[in-house]
Design a protein around this motif. Structure first.
Motif, mmCIF file in Angstrom:
data_model
loop_
_atom_site.group_PDB
_atom_site.id
_atom_site.type_symbol
_atom_site.label_atom_id
_atom_site.label_comp_id
_atom_site.label_asym_id
_atom_site.label_seq_id
_atom_site.Cartn_x
_atom_site.Cartn_y
_atom_site.Cartn_z
ATOM 1 N N ALA A 14 -4.353 2.831 -5.485
ATOM 2 C CA ALA A 14 -4.900 2.137 -4.322
ATOM 3 C C ALA A 14 -6.415 2.058 -4.461
ATOM 4 N N ALA A 15 -6.995 1.101 -3.732
ATOM 5 C CA ALA A 15 -8.440 0.954 -3.615
ATOM 6 C C ALA A 15 -9.129 0.904 -4.983
ATOM 7 N N GLU A 16 -10.211 1.683 -5.141
ATOM 8 C CA GLU A 16 -11.029 1.608 -6.359
ATOM 9 C C GLU A 16 -10.253 2.008 -7.600
ATOM 10 N N ARG A 17 -9.365 2.996 -7.466
ATOM 11 C CA ARG A 17 -8.588 3.432 -8.624
ATOM 12 C C ARG A 17 -7.680 2.310 -9.117
ATOM 13 N N ALA A 18 -7.091 1.555 -8.195
ATOM 14 C CA ALA A 18 -6.241 0.428 -8.573
ATOM 15 C C ALA A 18 -7.063 -0.654 -9.260
ATOM 16 N N THR A 19 -8.240 -0.934 -8.719
ATOM 17 C CA THR A 19 -9.113 -1.956 -9.304
ATOM 18 C C THR A 19 -9.496 -1.596 -10.729
ATOM 19 N N LYS A 20 -9.868 -0.337 -10.947
ATOM 20 C CA LYS A 20 -10.258 0.097 -12.288
ATOM 21 C C LYS A 20 -9.091 0.039 -13.263
ATOM 22 N N LYS B 276 0.268 -4.433 -6.225
ATOM 23 C CA LYS B 276 0.866 -4.628 -4.909
ATOM 24 C C LYS B 276 2.117 -3.764 -4.796
#
Length: 247
Positions: free
Chosen positions: A125-131, A159
Motif C-alpha cells: 500500500a501507499a509508498e511501498r506499493a509505488t516503489k 489494486k
C-alpha cells in the motif's frame, strides 16, 4: 549491439542526452565516443509521435553523468507476440514476482496488473506499493532490452481484486477475451481453444489460487474459467505457461 530503452522522442540526425537510466547503463558498460548502441522508446512514457521500432545511435559524448548520442537510421522491426495478452495476477511473494515480470516481458506481455487477493502473502500500500511498481517496471524494461522487444509492457499500480473487477467491463465490444485460471470441475482446457487473433486478458491467482468467492466474482464479471491441465503449477509458473500459450 547493446540495446537501451529511451523514453524520449527519437528522430534520425538529432543529438540527444540520454535519460538517466539509459545513461547509467551506457556508463556501466564503459562505452566510449564512437561506440554504437540501439535505442527504442515504445513503452511507458512513449510520446505517440515516434515511429516505434528501433534506432541505431552513436555515442558522441561521455561526461561525468551525461551521455550524448547522435540518432542514426530507423529500423521498422518489431518482435512482438501475435496477440496482445494482458496479465492480471495475484502477486506471488518474495522474488517470484520479479521473476514473473521478467519472463512475462520476455514473452511479449502487453501489460501486467498486480493484484492483492484473499490469499495473497504480499501486501502493499501507499509508498511501498509505488516503489514496488517502479521496481517491477524497471525489471520489464531490462527484460525488453535483453530479449529484443521494442514495446515495454506497462506495470499498473497495485489494486485489490475487488477494486479491479469493479472497474472491469466485459460487455465492451472492444474488450479483450477475459479468461480465468481455475481448478473447478468442468473448466475448459486452454490448450486448443479457438481465440482467433483477438487480444486476451488472463487472470491468475497467487499461491493457493483465488478463493471460491473470488472465482465466482470473476465469472460474474465475464471471465471464462480455463485450466492448464491435470498438474497443479506454482502461481508464477501457471501465469507464464498461460502467457506462452496465448501470446
Amino acid at each position: 549491439m547493446p540495446r537501451f530503452f529511451c523514453p524520449a522522442p527519437l528522430h534520425t540526425g538529432d543529438l540527444l542526452d540520454l535519460p538517466s537510466g539509459a545513461a547509467r547503463h551506457v556508463q556501466v558498460l564503459r562505452l566510449q565516443p564512437g561506440d554504437s548502441i540501439t535505442l527504442f522508446n515504445h513503452g511507458p512514457g512513449w510520446d505517440g509521435a515516434s515511429p516505434g521500432g528501433e534506432f541505431e545511435a552513436r555515442v558522441t559524448l561521455m561526461g561525468r553523468s551525461q551521455v550524448q548520442v547522435e540518432i542514426g537510421s530507423h529500423q521498422a522491426v518489431e518482435r512482438e507476440a501475435r496477440r496482445a495478452v494482458h496479465l492480471a495476477v495475484g502477486m506471488p511473494a518474495n522474488e517470484r514476482m520479479d521473476w514473473l515480470v521478467e519472463k512475462a516481458a520476455e514473452l511479449g506481455v502487453a501489460s501486467i496488473q498486480p493484484l492483492m487477493t484473499e490469499r495473497s502473502v504480499l501486501r502493499l500500500a501507499a509508498e511501498r506499493a509505488t516503489k514496488k511498481v517502479e521496481h517491477w517496471q524497471s525489471v520489464a524494461i531490462a527484460a525488453c532490452e535483453q530479449c529484443g522487444g521494442n514495446r515495454v509492457p506497462l506495470v499498473h499500480g497495485v489494486k485489490t481484486l475487488a477494486q479491479w473487477l469493479a472497474a472491469h467491463n466485459a460487455t465492451d465490444t472492444d474488450a479483450p477475451r477475459a479468461l480465468l485460471l481455475s481448478l473447478r470441475e468442468g473448466t475448459q482446457l486452454l490448450q486448443g481453444m479457438d481465440l482467433g487473433t483477438s487480444s486476451a486478458l488472463f487472470l491468475s491467482g497467487p499461491e493457493g489460487g483465488l478463493s471460491v468467492a473470488e472465482e465466482s466474482a470473476a465469472v460474474a464479471a465475464g471471465f471464462a474459467p480455463v485450466t492448464l491441465g491435470a498438474r497443479v503449477l506454482r502461481s508464477e509458473t501457471a501465469a507464464i505457461t498461460a502467457l506462452a500459450l496465448l501470446a
